[in-house]
Design a protein around this motif. Structure first.
Motif, PDB file in Angstrom:
ATOM      1  N   LEU A  83       0.825  -1.215   0.000  1.00 18.00           N
ATOM      2  CA  LEU A  83       0.000   0.000   0.000  1.00 18.00           C
ATOM      3  C   LEU A  83       0.855   1.259   0.000  1.00 18.00           C
ATOM      4  CD1 LEU A  83      -2.843  -0.994   2.500  1.00 18.00           C
ATOM      5  CD2 LEU A  83      -3.130  -0.414   0.077  1.00 18.00           C
ATOM      6  N   LEU A  84       2.004   1.197   0.665  1.00 22.65           N
ATOM      7  CA  LEU A  84       2.882   2.369   0.702  1.00 22.65           C
ATOM      8  C   LEU A  84       3.369   2.764  -0.685  1.00 22.65           C
ATOM      9  CD1 LEU A  84       5.120   1.736   3.854  1.00 22.65           C
ATOM     10  CD2 LEU A  84       3.312   3.445   3.575  1.00 22.65           C
ATOM     11  N   ALA A  85       3.369   1.816  -1.617  1.00 25.66           N
ATOM     12  CA  ALA A  85       3.855   2.096  -2.970  1.00 25.66           C
ATOM     13  C   ALA A  85       2.800   2.750  -3.853  1.00 25.66           C
ATOM     14  CB  ALA A  85       4.347   0.815  -3.631  1.00 25.66           C
ATOM     15  N   ALA A  86       1.546   2.845  -3.388  1.00 24.83           N
ATOM     16  CA  ALA A  86       0.473   3.403  -4.224  1.00 24.83           C
ATOM     17  C   ALA A  86       0.793   4.809  -4.734  1.00 24.83           C
ATOM     18  CB  ALA A  86      -0.856   3.382  -3.458  1.00 24.83           C
ATOM     19  N   PRO A  87       1.276   5.745  -3.873  1.00 21.57           N
ATOM     20  CA  PRO A  87       1.607   7.078  -4.405  1.00 21.57           C
ATOM     21  C   PRO A  87       2.670   7.033  -5.499  1.00 21.57           C
ATOM     22  CG  PRO A  87       1.487   7.132  -2.011  1.00 21.57           C
ATOM     23  CD  PRO A  87       1.429   5.694  -2.412  1.00 21.57           C
ATOM     24  N   ALA A  88       3.621   6.091  -5.385  1.00 21.27           N
ATOM     25  CA  ALA A  88       4.661   5.981  -6.409  1.00 21.27           C
ATOM     26  C   ALA A  88       4.073   5.509  -7.735  1.00 21.27           C
ATOM     27  CB  ALA A  88       5.763   5.023  -5.947  1.00 21.27           C
ATOM     28  N   TYR A  89       3.139   4.573  -7.673  1.00 18.13           N
ATOM     29  CA  TYR A  89       2.483   4.112  -8.902  1.00 18.13           C
ATOM     30  C   TYR A  89       1.705   5.258  -9.557  1.00 18.13           C
ATOM     31  CZ  TYR A  89       3.447  -0.683  -7.354  1.00 18.13           C
ATOM     32  OH  TYR A  89       4.054  -1.839  -6.956  1.00 18.13           O
ATOM     33  N   LEU A  90       1.025   6.062  -8.749  1.00 21.48           N
ATOM     34  CA  LEU A  90       0.284   7.209  -9.287  1.00 21.48           C
ATOM     35  C   LEU A  90       1.237   8.197  -9.948  1.00 21.48           C
ATOM     36  CD1 LEU A  90      -2.236   7.815  -6.355  1.00 21.48           C
ATOM     37  CD2 LEU A  90      -2.818   7.049  -8.661  1.00 21.48           C
ATOM     38  N   ALA A  91       2.357   8.475  -9.284  1.00 21.98           N
ATOM     39  CA  ALA A  91       3.338   9.402  -9.849  1.00 21.98           C
ATOM     40  C   ALA A  91       3.908   8.874 -11.153  1.00 21.98           C
ATOM     41  CB  ALA A  91       4.459   9.647  -8.836  1.00 21.98           C
ATOM     42  N   GLN A  92       4.180   7.576 -11.208  1.00 20.97           N
ATOM     43  CA  GLN A  92       4.694   6.971 -12.436  1.00 20.97           C
ATOM     44  C   GLN A  92       3.674   7.075 -13.566  1.00 20.97           C
ATOM     45  OE1 GLN A  92       5.495   2.786 -12.107  1.00 20.97           O
ATOM     46  NE2 GLN A  92       6.682   2.700 -13.994  1.00 20.97           N
ATOM     47  N   GLN A  93       2.430   6.767 -13.259  1.00 20.65           N
ATOM     48  CA  GLN A  93       1.377   6.819 -14.272  1.00 20.65           C
ATOM     49  C   GLN A  93       1.262   8.205 -14.878  1.00 20.65           C
ATOM     50  OE1 GLN A  93      -1.782   4.413 -15.279  1.00 20.65           O
ATOM     51  NE2 GLN A  93      -0.787   5.729 -16.763  1.00 20.65           N
ATOM     52  N   VAL A  94       1.146   9.198 -14.030  1.00 20.66           N
ATOM     53  CA  VAL A  94       0.927  10.571 -14.508  1.00 20.66           C
ATOM     54  C   VAL A  94       2.213  11.152 -15.097  1.00 20.66           C
ATOM     55  CG1 VAL A  94       0.388  12.905 -13.745  1.00 20.66           C
ATOM     56  CG2 VAL A  94      -0.987  10.996 -12.924  1.00 20.66           C
ATOM     57  N   GLY A  95       3.335  10.945 -14.428  1.00 21.87           N
ATOM     58  CA  GLY A  95       4.587  11.554 -14.874  1.00 21.87           C
ATOM     59  C   GLY A  95       5.009  11.111 -16.260  1.00 21.87           C
ATOM     60  N   LEU A  96       4.852   9.831 -16.575  1.00 20.19           N
ATOM     61  CA  LEU A  96       5.269   9.350 -17.892  1.00 20.19           C
ATOM     62  C   LEU A  96       4.336   9.835 -19.001  1.00 20.19           C
ATOM     63  CD1 LEU A  96       6.439   5.694 -17.128  1.00 20.19           C
ATOM     64  CD2 LEU A  96       7.816   7.770 -17.384  1.00 20.19           C
ATOM     65  N   VAL A  97       3.035   9.927 -18.712  1.00 20.21           N
ATOM     66  CA  VAL A  97       2.099  10.418 -19.730  1.00 20.21           C
ATOM     67  C   VAL A  97       2.372  11.892 -20.034  1.00 20.21           C
ATOM     68  CG1 VAL A  97      -0.324  10.877 -20.260  1.00 20.21           C
ATOM     69  CG2 VAL A  97       0.321   8.727 -19.173  1.00 20.21           C
ATOM     70  N   VAL A  98       2.572  12.697 -18.998  1.00 15.21           N
ATOM     71  CA  VAL A  98       2.844  14.125 -19.215  1.00 15.21           C
ATOM     72  C   VAL A  98       4.191  14.304 -19.920  1.00 15.21           C
ATOM     73  CG1 VAL A  98       3.196  16.345 -18.066  1.00 15.21           C
ATOM     74  CG2 VAL A  98       1.409  14.809 -17.256  1.00 15.21           C
ATOM     75  N   THR A  99       5.167  13.497 -19.574  1.00 18.35           N
ATOM     76  CA  THR A  99       6.467  13.577 -20.247  1.00 18.35           C
ATOM     77  C   THR A  99       6.339  13.226 -21.723  1.00 18.35           C
ATOM     78  OG1 THR A  99       7.642  13.032 -18.203  1.00 18.35           O
ATOM     79  CG2 THR A  99       8.821  12.666 -20.267  1.00 18.35           C
ATOM     80  N   TYR A 100       5.585  12.179 -22.025  1.00 18.59           N
ATOM     81  CA  TYR A 100       5.369  11.799 -23.424  1.00 18.59           C
ATOM     82  C   TYR A 100       4.678  12.930 -24.184  1.00 18.59           C
ATOM     83  CZ  TYR A 100       3.122   9.713 -27.470  1.00 18.59           C
ATOM     84  OH  TYR A 100       2.674   9.467 -28.740  1.00 18.59           O
ATOM     85  N   ALA A 101       3.628  13.530 -23.582  1.00 16.43           N
ATOM     86  CA  ALA A 101       2.908  14.618 -24.248  1.00 16.43           C
ATOM     87  C   ALA A 101       3.838  15.793 -24.534  1.00 16.43           C
ATOM     88  CB  ALA A 101       1.731  15.062 -23.384  1.00 16.43           C
ATOM     89  N   GLU A 102       4.737  16.080 -23.605  1.00 16.13           N
ATOM     90  CA  GLU A 102       5.686  17.179 -23.799  1.00 16.13           C
ATOM     91  C   GLU A 102       6.620  16.892 -24.975  1.00 16.13           C
ATOM     92  OE1 GLU A 102       8.489  19.816 -20.872  1.00 16.13           O
ATOM     93  OE2 GLU A 102       8.656  17.636 -20.729  1.00 16.13           O
ATOM     94  N   GLN A 103       7.067  15.649 -25.101  1.00 10.96           N
ATOM     95  CA  GLN A 103       7.953  15.314 -26.205  1.00 10.96           C
ATOM     96  C   GLN A 103       7.227  15.389 -27.546  1.00 10.96           C
ATOM     97  OE1 GLN A 103      11.026  15.365 -25.122  1.00 10.96           O
ATOM     98  NE2 GLN A 103       9.911  15.551 -23.199  1.00 10.96           N
ATOM     99  N   ARG A 104       5.962  15.026 -27.558  1.00 12.75           N
ATOM    100  CA  ARG A 104       5.186  15.170 -28.793  1.00 12.75           C
ATOM    101  C   ARG A 104       5.072  16.628 -29.203  1.00 12.75           C
ATOM    102  NH1 ARG A 104       1.410  11.251 -30.310  1.00 12.75           N
ATOM    103  NH2 ARG A 104       0.758  12.835 -31.826  1.00 12.75           N
ATOM    104  N   ALA A 105       4.994  17.523 -28.235  1.00 16.35           N
ATOM    105  CA  ALA A 105       4.894  18.948 -28.557  1.00 16.35           C
ATOM    106  C   ALA A 105       6.157  19.452 -29.236  1.00 16.35           C
ATOM    107  CB  ALA A 105       4.628  19.759 -27.286  1.00 16.35           C
ATOM    108  N   HIS A 106       7.293  18.824 -28.969  1.00 17.25           N
ATOM    109  CA  HIS A 106       8.537  19.201 -29.641  1.00 17.25           C
ATOM    110  C   HIS A 106       8.541  18.763 -31.101  1.00 17.25           C
ATOM    111  CE1 HIS A 106      11.294  20.743 -26.480  1.00 17.25           C
ATOM    112  NE2 HIS A 106      10.433  20.121 -25.685  1.00 17.25           N
TER     113      HIS A 106
END
Length: 308
Positions: free
Chosen positions: A271-294
């Motif tokens: 359960l302690l890892a749940a925030p890390a999974y959320l951060a991974q989910q959101v962080g990688l999608v936003v990073t991908y979207a940023e690279q597409r903007a380039h």
């Protein structure tokens, strides 16, 4: 916008010279887009979009993470307790080590169970990553993102994403066998393969590799922040495991009381890892979207439509 022509992902995107706001340098990129961080906007707006995605979607993302990431981790943690080899290593009078009786059979069963569980749960985890990506993109585009529809989408993409995950994991493992650094480098360089597969459904390993090396420092920095959160969760889990070993011993499943306590701590560690999974989910999608903007004009609505 329907009917609009966009550059092919991966194509060069010219940057007009001269001073001005970054939004002016990249026509077609909305600096206020809730998902796509404009090129050269910096880490602050990237982080703001990550936190905004969590605020919008935590009601859907949290159950997805609990069911598809935390629950498998908890089950694997309990299986580790149940199938861990028993007995302690002894020594002969001359100091030579003596393995406990049946040690190699127990080790074979232990790793066989964990490998089988990892493969089975990997499919569920892939469905969760796909469902979470769908929620993040749809909500950013202002479209409905119900939990049931998210799981249906996740299941429809699970098998393909699971297969690519196995391949990427194999590449990282091979790199780690030569030395830790090549494996770590491969993990960073291929971190965006999941979003690439879900949004583009073609060449996820090659595209992720090129994205990483086209804007090395930027992608490395974003992915490093995500991995730092995962490392922190791993350390916390190790601390919980250490506490469990100190309190309940190395063979906690032999008695009912210690078995219940050790199992509860294993679930708590997951359960302690749940925030890390959320951060991974959101962080990688936003990073991908940023690279597409380039690479060309893109916005949340276009990305949501690409998921199908």
């Amino acid at each position: 916008m329907p009917g609009a022509a966009y550059p092919v992902p991966g194509a060069a995107y010219p940057v007009p010279a001269g001073p001005g706001a970054y939004a002016g340098w990249f026509p077609g990129i909305d600096p206020q887009d809730p998902l796509v961080n404009p090129p050269h906007a910096g880490i602050g707006p990237w982080f703001a979009r990550c936190t905004a995605a969590l605020r919008r979607g935590w009601r859907q993302l949290l159950p997805i993470v609990l069911l598809t990431q935390v629950a498998p981790a908890a089950v694997i943690g309990v299986l580790t307790l149940v199938f861990s080899p028993e007995g302690e290593m002894a020594t002969t009078p001359d100091g030579a080590p003596v393995l406990p009786a049946g040690f190699w059979g127990q080790m074979l069963a232990f790793y066989g169970v964990l490998l089988s569980a990892g493969l089975i749960f990997g499919l569920l985890q892939a469905a969760g990553w796909a469902a979470g990506t769908w929620v993040v993109a749809r909500q950013a585009a202002g479209e409905p993102a119900g939990l049931g529809a998210a799981f249906r989408y996740g299941l429809s993409r699970a098998l393909g994403l699971w297969g690519w995950t196995l391949l990427v994991s194999l590449l990282v493992m091979i790199g780690s066998c030569f030395c830790l650094l090549p494996g770590l480098y491969a993990a960073f360089a291929l971190a965006l393969f999941g979003p690439v597969y879900l949004f583009e459904r073609r060449e996820p390993i090659g595209r992720a590799w090129r994205m990483f090396h086209s804007r090395f420092g930027m992608v490395l920095g974003r992915v490093a922040l995500v991995i730092a959160v995962l490392v922190a969760a791993t350390v916390l889990d190790a601390v919980v495991g250490g506490i469990s070993g100190a309190v309940f011993g190395v063979e906690p499943m032999k008695a009912v009381g210690t078995a219940i306590g050790a199992t509860a701590l294993a679930v708590f560690g997951a359960l302690l890892a749940a925030p890390a999974y959320l951060a991974q989910q959101v962080g990688l999608v936003v990073t991908y979207a940023e690279q597409r903007a380039h690479e060309g004009p893109v916005n949340a609505a276009r990305l949501a439509a690409e998921l199908g």
